[in-house]
Enzyme design. Structure first.
Site, mmCIF file in Angstrom:
data_model
loop_
_atom_site.group_PDB
_atom_site.id
_atom_site.type_symbol
_atom_site.label_atom_id
_atom_site.label_comp_id
_atom_site.label_asym_id
_atom_site.label_seq_id
_atom_site.Cartn_x
_atom_site.Cartn_y
_atom_site.Cartn_z
ATOM 1 N N ASP A 125 1.008 -1.036 -0.028
ATOM 2 C CA ASP A 125 0.057 0.007 -0.116
ATOM 3 C C ASP A 125 0.897 1.280 -0.055
ATOM 4 O OD1 ASP A 125 -2.609 -1.427 0.421
ATOM 5 O OD2 ASP A 125 -1.573 -1.937 2.201
ATOM 6 N N GLU A 171 2.115 -6.081 -5.660
ATOM 7 C CA GLU A 171 1.730 -5.411 -6.961
ATOM 8 C C GLU A 171 3.162 -4.539 -7.110
ATOM 9 O OE1 GLU A 171 -1.340 -2.844 -7.063
ATOM 10 O OE2 GLU A 171 -2.582 -4.577 -6.398
HETATM 11 O O1 TRH Z 1 4.416 -6.278 0.490
HETATM 12 P P1 TRH Z 1 3.609 -6.630 -0.617
HETATM 13 O O2 TRH Z 1 3.317 -7.900 -0.579
HETATM 14 O O3 TRH Z 1 2.389 -5.626 -0.695
HETATM 15 C C1 TRH Z 1 1.422 -6.354 -0.882
HETATM 16 C C2 TRH Z 1 0.662 -6.225 -2.393
HETATM 17 O O4 TRH Z 1 0.675 -4.931 -2.702
HETATM 18 C C3 TRH Z 1 -0.625 -6.734 -2.209
HETATM 19 O O5 TRH Z 1 -1.473 -6.308 -3.502
HETATM 20 C C4 TRH Z 1 -1.728 -5.943 -1.480
HETATM 21 O O6 TRH Z 1 -2.979 -6.342 -1.329
HETATM 22 C C5 TRH Z 1 -1.080 -6.112 -0.094
HETATM 23 O O7 TRH Z 1 0.172 -5.655 -0.170
HETATM 24 C C6 TRH Z 1 -2.183 -5.429 1.214
HETATM 25 O O8 TRH Z 1 4.574 -6.439 -2.051
HETATM 26 P P2 TRH Z 1 4.642 -5.365 -2.939
HETATM 27 O O9 TRH Z 1 3.532 -4.511 -3.454
HETATM 28 O O10 TRH Z 1 5.590 -5.641 -3.957
HETATM 29 O O11 TRH Z 1 5.331 -3.993 -1.850
HETATM 30 C C7 TRH Z 1 6.806 -4.427 -1.683
HETATM 31 C C8 TRH Z 1 7.452 -3.210 -1.473
HETATM 32 O O12 TRH Z 1 8.674 -3.429 -0.883
HETATM 33 C C9 TRH Z 1 7.606 -2.650 -2.688
HETATM 34 O O13 TRH Z 1 7.733 -1.287 -2.846
HETATM 35 C C10 TRH Z 1 9.308 -2.898 -3.073
HETATM 36 C C11 TRH Z 1 9.673 -2.740 -1.516
HETATM 37 N N1 TRH Z 1 10.965 -3.423 -0.955
HETATM 38 C C12 TRH Z 1 11.972 -2.554 -1.004
HETATM 39 O O14 TRH Z 1 11.981 -1.637 -0.910
HETATM 40 N N2 TRH Z 1 13.287 -3.229 -0.435
HETATM 41 C C13 TRH Z 1 13.427 -4.618 -0.427
HETATM 42 O O15 TRH Z 1 14.648 -5.076 -0.069
HETATM 43 C C14 TRH Z 1 12.333 -5.549 -0.865
HETATM 44 C C15 TRH Z 1 12.468 -6.990 -0.503
HETATM 45 C C16 TRH Z 1 11.079 -4.954 -0.912
#
Ligand code: TRH
Length: 363
Positions: free
Chosen positions: A20, A255
């Protein structure tokens, strides 16, 4: 020229995980840095935001970080000061804020930023209005998406197609960002029994006790998969693309990571956030059908079935699907870079959002 918002208020509630705030921060950054539009980002969980942006101080009610005015969500205090209000993922604006929107002349444009989906109904729902039952306001549904007629995907100006197609080395480094250790555990076993080496890099952010136990038990039985598994540090969001770029195969979740994997041009598979009643499975199938539409037959079957196994779809096992997909690495890499270049020809989400605002402003 279409009207542009003079400022944006963006509301985000952290329901679960990082997605989010991950999406909202990215959009806010782009509005400020590329469009030069002031943004007030209202967030309920500054501690989670700090995970992605270390400069954020979770103790402060208001602060400016990277040009964004960051405000702690508190019902009852905030008034509307923007001509574009973005409600992320139907997070429900505070009632007092809504009233202040209705009192502005003209009333601001109000957009609900929806979840990303490749399902067929998305283009026909993108942009639809939903009038408020009492106030003279209409919320508009803005759907991100992969095809024309949707809101598109978040993409900064700096993202460019890779000049050469991706080739996958003989011992690929696999980046595995998952909701639980289950699939990683199974992939580690699948790689060990397949015999062709690969390493799995897991971002060190959650307790991975089950993986550690598995590793110890493998060491005892003599199989010793220990060198295959590596924990990589969690990085700030601004370094996430670099982190992906330093790996060869990307297993991403949620996402925002999916979109970054797409832009990387690297071969990837996607783990969806599990929803009640398996509501995520039609979403998975829609994505698999769309992304693989031009894949050669064997690659398509191998990639789709591995993705089903990776998402725990009954009847598909990682142990069986990994070796099949492994046979297709070269074609998979070339396809991924081709798809990234194709998708980059479409307008990005922020540009579509600003055009949408322009249309609403003319009504
Ligand atoms: O954390 P998420 O699983 O978020 C989810 C999804 O958005 C899903 O659709 C939603 O319904 C739910 O939350 C509530 O995965 P997402 O969207 O990829 O977000 C992870 C974030 O973390 C992304 O912006 C990348 C960031 N990230 C870093 O900045 N550094 C890191 O080392 C890693 C592993 C991730």
């Amino acid at each position: 020229m279409a009207a542009r918002p003079s400022s944006v208020d963006l509301f985000c509630r952290v329901v679960d995980n990082l997605g989010d705030i991950g999406v909202c921060w990215r959009l806010a950054r782009q509005l400020v840095a590329e469009a030069g539009i002031p943004v007030r980002l209202v967030v309920d969980r500054l501690d989670v935001a700090q995970t992605l942006v270390p400069a954020i101080d979770p103790q402060l009610d208001q602060q400016d970080v990277e040009g964004i005015r960051l405000v702690r969500w508190r019902d009852g205090e905030l008034l509307c000061e923007a001509d574009l209000v973005i409600e992320a993922f139907a997070c429900e604006l505070p009632p007092g804020y809504l009233l202040s929107m209705a009192q502005r002349k003209p009333v601001p444009a109000w957009v609900n930023l929806e979840y990303l989906s490749a399902e067929a109904w998305v283009p026909s729902h993108h942009g639809l209005p939903s009038p408020h039952p009492r106030l003279p306001l209409s919320k508009h549904f803005f759907f991100p998406g992969f095809v024309a007629g949707t809101g598109g995907l978040l993409r900064e100006n700096s993202i460019k197609p890779s000049p050469t197609p991706v080739t996958v080395p003989k011992v690929p480094r696999i980046f595995a960002f998952t909701y639980d250790a289950g699939p990683i555990d199974m992939l580690t076993a699948a790689i060990a029994s397949d015999g062709r080496p690969a390493s799995i890099c897991v971002p060190a952010m959650e307790p991975r006790g089950d993986l550690e136990r598995w590793r110890a038990s493998q060491a005892k039985t003599g199989l010793n998969a220990a060198p295959m598994l590596e924990f990589v540090p969690f990085v700030p969001q601004s370094s996430f693309d670099e982190l992906l770029a330093s790996h060869d195969l990307l297993l991403v979740r949620g996402e925002d990571s999916l979109v970054r994997a797409l832009w990387s041009g690297k071969p990837f598979a996607w783990q969806l956030y599990r929803q009640e009643g398996d509501a995520h499975l039609p979403k998975l199938e829609a994505f698999l059908a769309w992304y693989a539409r031009d894949m050669p037959e064997q690659l398509r079957k191998a990639w789709q079935d591995f993705s089903r196994a990776w998402n725990g779809v009954p009847g598909f096992e990682i142990a069986a699907e990994w070796p099949r997909l492994r046979n297709q690495l070269d074609g998979w890499g070339a396809y991924a870079s081709g798809q990234a270049a194709n998708l980059m020809r479409q307008a990005d989400l922020m540009s579509n959002l600003l055009s949408f605002f322009g249309k609403l402003a003319r009504i």
